[in-house]
Design a protein around this motif. Structure first.
Motif, short mmCIF file in Angstrom:
data_model
loop_
_atom_site.label_atom_id
_atom_site.label_comp_id
_atom_site.label_asym_id
_atom_site.label_seq_id
_atom_site.Cartn_x
_atom_site.Cartn_y
_atom_site.Cartn_z
N GLN A 37 115.67 -61.54 73.55
CA GLN A 37 114.96 -60.39 73.00
C GLN A 37 113.81 -59.94 73.89
OE1 GLN A 37 114.10 -61.71 68.99
NE2 GLN A 37 115.97 -60.75 68.28
N HIS A 38 113.89 -60.23 75.16
CA HIS A 38 112.85 -59.80 76.10
C HIS A 38 113.52 -59.40 77.40
CE1 HIS A 38 109.32 -59.78 78.66
NE2 HIS A 38 108.59 -59.76 77.56
N THR A 39 113.04 -58.35 78.01
CA THR A 39 113.72 -57.80 79.18
C THR A 39 113.61 -58.68 80.43
OG1 THR A 39 111.78 -56.50 79.79
CG2 THR A 39 113.45 -55.42 78.41
N THR A 40 112.63 -59.57 80.49
CA THR A 40 112.52 -60.42 81.66
C THR A 40 112.96 -61.85 81.35
OG1 THR A 40 110.19 -60.82 81.22
CG2 THR A 40 110.73 -59.06 82.78
N ASP A 74 103.49 -53.30 84.13
CA ASP A 74 102.69 -52.19 83.61
C ASP A 74 103.31 -51.69 82.31
OD1 ASP A 74 101.01 -52.31 85.83
OD2 ASP A 74 102.22 -50.89 86.96
N ILE A 75 103.04 -52.41 81.24
CA ILE A 75 103.67 -52.14 79.95
C ILE A 75 103.46 -50.69 79.51
CG2 ILE A 75 103.63 -52.74 77.49
CD1 ILE A 75 105.00 -54.83 79.28
N PRO A 79 109.28 -47.74 78.87
CA PRO A 79 110.29 -47.51 79.91
C PRO A 79 110.02 -46.20 80.64
CG PRO A 79 111.22 -46.98 77.78
CD PRO A 79 109.82 -47.51 77.54
N ALA A 80 110.48 -46.11 81.88
CA ALA A 80 110.20 -44.93 82.71
C ALA A 80 111.15 -43.78 82.41
CB ALA A 80 110.30 -45.30 84.19
N SER A 81 112.28 -44.07 81.74
CA SER A 81 113.27 -43.03 81.45
C SER A 81 114.15 -43.46 80.28
CB SER A 81 114.15 -42.79 82.68
OG SER A 81 114.95 -43.94 82.92
N GLN A 82 114.97 -42.54 79.81
CA GLN A 82 115.93 -42.90 78.76
C GLN A 82 116.94 -43.90 79.28
OE1 GLN A 82 115.80 -42.07 75.44
NE2 GLN A 82 117.41 -43.61 75.29
#
Length: 102
Positions: A37-40, A74-75, A79-82
């Motif tokens: 459940q975490h992106t990293t 840099d939370i 996210p930078a995009s869809q």
């Protein structure tokens, strides 16, 4: 199942806990979904042999040294995009045949 981690590289063997969950569930056939459940965070199936774990930890430290700045930290900018959001949402983990945990 929840796993306490620490900053830096954290590798955990959850075989015992998963085996207990399968036994407790009384489910005889099926699949278990292991989800991060975490992106990293990643889910990987491998033996927890000490020298392999050390090799993997050294590999990760070499590939992504803690001393480097990482944009994903840099939370406020994520996210930078869809497309990035879709990638984060689609990060589901591993599917495991429950027979392999018996």
């Amino acid at each position: 199942l929840s796993v306490d981690t620490h900053p830096d590289i954290s590798l955990h063997d959850v075989t015992k806990e998963l085996s207990q969950l399968v036994e407790k569930s009384k489910v005889r056939d099926g699949w278990m979904n292991l989800v991060s459940q975490h992106t990293t965070t990643g889910v990987m199936i491998n033996e927890m042999e000490s020298r392999l774990v050390d090799d993997f930890r050294h590999f990760l430290m070499k590939m992504a040294p803690a001393s480097q700045p990482y944009l994903h930290n840099d939370i406020h900018a994520r996210p930078a995009s869809q497309a990035d959001m879709d990638a984060i949402i689609g990060n589901f983990g591993e599917n495991v045949d429950m027979d392999s945990w018996r």
